[in-house]
Scaffold this motif. Sequence first.
Motif, PDB file in Angstrom:
ATOM      1  N   ALA A  84       0.984  -1.201  -0.142  1.00 52.87           N
ATOM      2  CA  ALA A  84      -0.129   0.060   0.039  1.00 52.87           C
ATOM      3  C   ALA A  84       0.930   1.375   0.027  1.00 52.87           C
ATOM      4  CB  ALA A  84      -0.857  -0.182   1.223  1.00 52.87           C
ATOM      5  N   GLY A  85       2.043   1.186   0.653  1.00 49.27           N
ATOM      6  CA  GLY A  85       3.181   2.334   0.595  1.00 49.27           C
ATOM      7  C   GLY A  85       3.567   2.427  -0.645  1.00 49.27           C
ATOM      8  N   PHE A  86       3.923   1.425  -1.315  1.00 54.11           N
ATOM      9  CA  PHE A  86       4.424   1.395  -2.583  1.00 54.11           C
ATOM     10  C   PHE A  86       3.522   2.301  -3.532  1.00 54.11           C
ATOM     11  CE2 PHE A  86       7.396  -2.401  -2.063  1.00 54.11           C
ATOM     12  CZ  PHE A  86       8.391  -1.584  -1.635  1.00 54.11           C
ATOM     13  N   GLU A  87       2.363   1.632  -3.536  1.00 46.99           N
ATOM     14  CA  GLU A  87       1.363   2.161  -4.354  1.00 46.99           C
ATOM     15  C   GLU A  87       1.112   3.687  -4.210  1.00 46.99           C
ATOM     16  OE1 GLU A  87      -0.604   0.372  -6.590  1.00 46.99           O
ATOM     17  OE2 GLU A  87      -1.585   2.174  -7.135  1.00 46.99           O
ATOM     18  N   ALA A  88       1.360   4.141  -3.031  1.00 46.62           N
ATOM     19  CA  ALA A  88       0.816   5.640  -2.653  1.00 46.62           C
ATOM     20  C   ALA A  88       2.048   6.562  -2.837  1.00 46.62           C
ATOM     21  CB  ALA A  88       0.561   5.754  -1.190  1.00 46.62           C
ATOM     22  N   SER A  89       3.254   5.756  -3.034  1.00 42.88           N
ATOM     23  CA  SER A  89       4.534   6.666  -2.998  1.00 42.88           C
ATOM     24  C   SER A  89       4.697   7.377  -4.375  1.00 42.88           C
ATOM     25  CB  SER A  89       5.889   5.724  -2.973  1.00 42.88           C
ATOM     26  OG  SER A  89       5.886   4.853  -3.812  1.00 42.88           O
ATOM     27  N   ARG A  90       5.383   8.370  -4.367  1.00 45.65           N
ATOM     28  CA  ARG A  90       5.683   9.230  -5.632  1.00 45.65           C
ATOM     29  C   ARG A  90       6.935   9.302  -6.037  1.00 45.65           C
ATOM     30  NH1 ARG A  90       2.547  14.482  -3.391  1.00 45.65           N
ATOM     31  NH2 ARG A  90       4.186  14.015  -1.962  1.00 45.65           N
ATOM     32  N   GLY A  91       7.897   8.804  -5.169  1.00 46.54           N
ATOM     33  CA  GLY A  91       9.317   8.991  -5.262  1.00 46.54           C
ATOM     34  C   GLY A  91       9.969   8.164  -6.544  1.00 46.54           C
ATOM     35  N   ALA A  92      11.004   9.062  -6.989  1.00 46.84           N
ATOM     36  CA  ALA A  92      11.906   8.144  -8.106  1.00 46.84           C
ATOM     37  C   ALA A  92      12.600   7.218  -7.312  1.00 46.84           C
ATOM     38  CB  ALA A  92      12.799   9.344  -8.847  1.00 46.84           C
TER      39      ALA A  92
END
Length: 240
Positions: A84-92
């Motif tokens: 869920a954190g990966f999905e929400a994340s926006r980082g390069a």
Amino acid sequence: MTGKQAVEISVVIPAYNEEQNVTALLERIKDVLEPLERSFEAVFVDDGSTDNTLEALQEHKQSKPWLRVIALDRNYGQTCAIAAGFEASRGAIIATLDADLQNDPAEIPRLIEMLNGCDAVAGWRVNRQDPWLRRVATRVANGVLNKLSGESIRDSACSLKVYKRACIEGLTLYEGLHRFMPTLVRMRGFKVMEVPVSHHRRNAGKTKYGVWNRMFRAFVDLLAVRWMKKRNISYHAREL
Ligand code: UDP
Ligand code: MG
């Protein structure tokens, strides 16, 4: 990732009943990441905590604009919280950490530096601060993993890792597979390096796992990973 404003670094942190740890961890993250002068976010995923983890996190939202809090509606397990954190994340670049301060955020900049020579960097807990039975269990588990899946990984389950976004994007995870990330990322054709990192005693609160249930479940998961590796489809093709 359309519609989301990108940042340079996302730190993804699953948290289940970690009310006594999140404040100290947030201060550590602030001390380490703000001086880098790169845009960043800390994505905490509250995995259905029954204590005040969510409230403790909320208190920091005002003073820490880089903090994002994702709340799951019940406890789904560590892999799901990370996904869920990966999905929400926006980082390069995406880093992962545990919420209990067993990993030190101060290691993140060094691991990110190393992405110059590879696609993902996995921590390897050289001075592990867990009970001896846990340490032995991990050593055996890594040995079996390497033997059965033809890997050479020293500490597959260490939570402290950094990835280039491509390693993660489109990756389907199943519960338990967070322990096999180096293998899964390599299977996708990416280069993963391991680097020694520090490790600390749990700051407060309790581990969510017992030795035996974890060992059994991890073994079952290992057989699935072994199968996936054996049956992995990877090819080069060109259209004429
Ligand atoms: N965690 C979670 N959901 C769970 C179990 C654990 O989000 O169902 C989180 C937990 O809060 C911590 C991390 O996953 O941030 C690792 O858990 P723990 O410290 O209990 O594992 P250990 O370090 O003992 O292997
Ligand atoms: Mg822990």
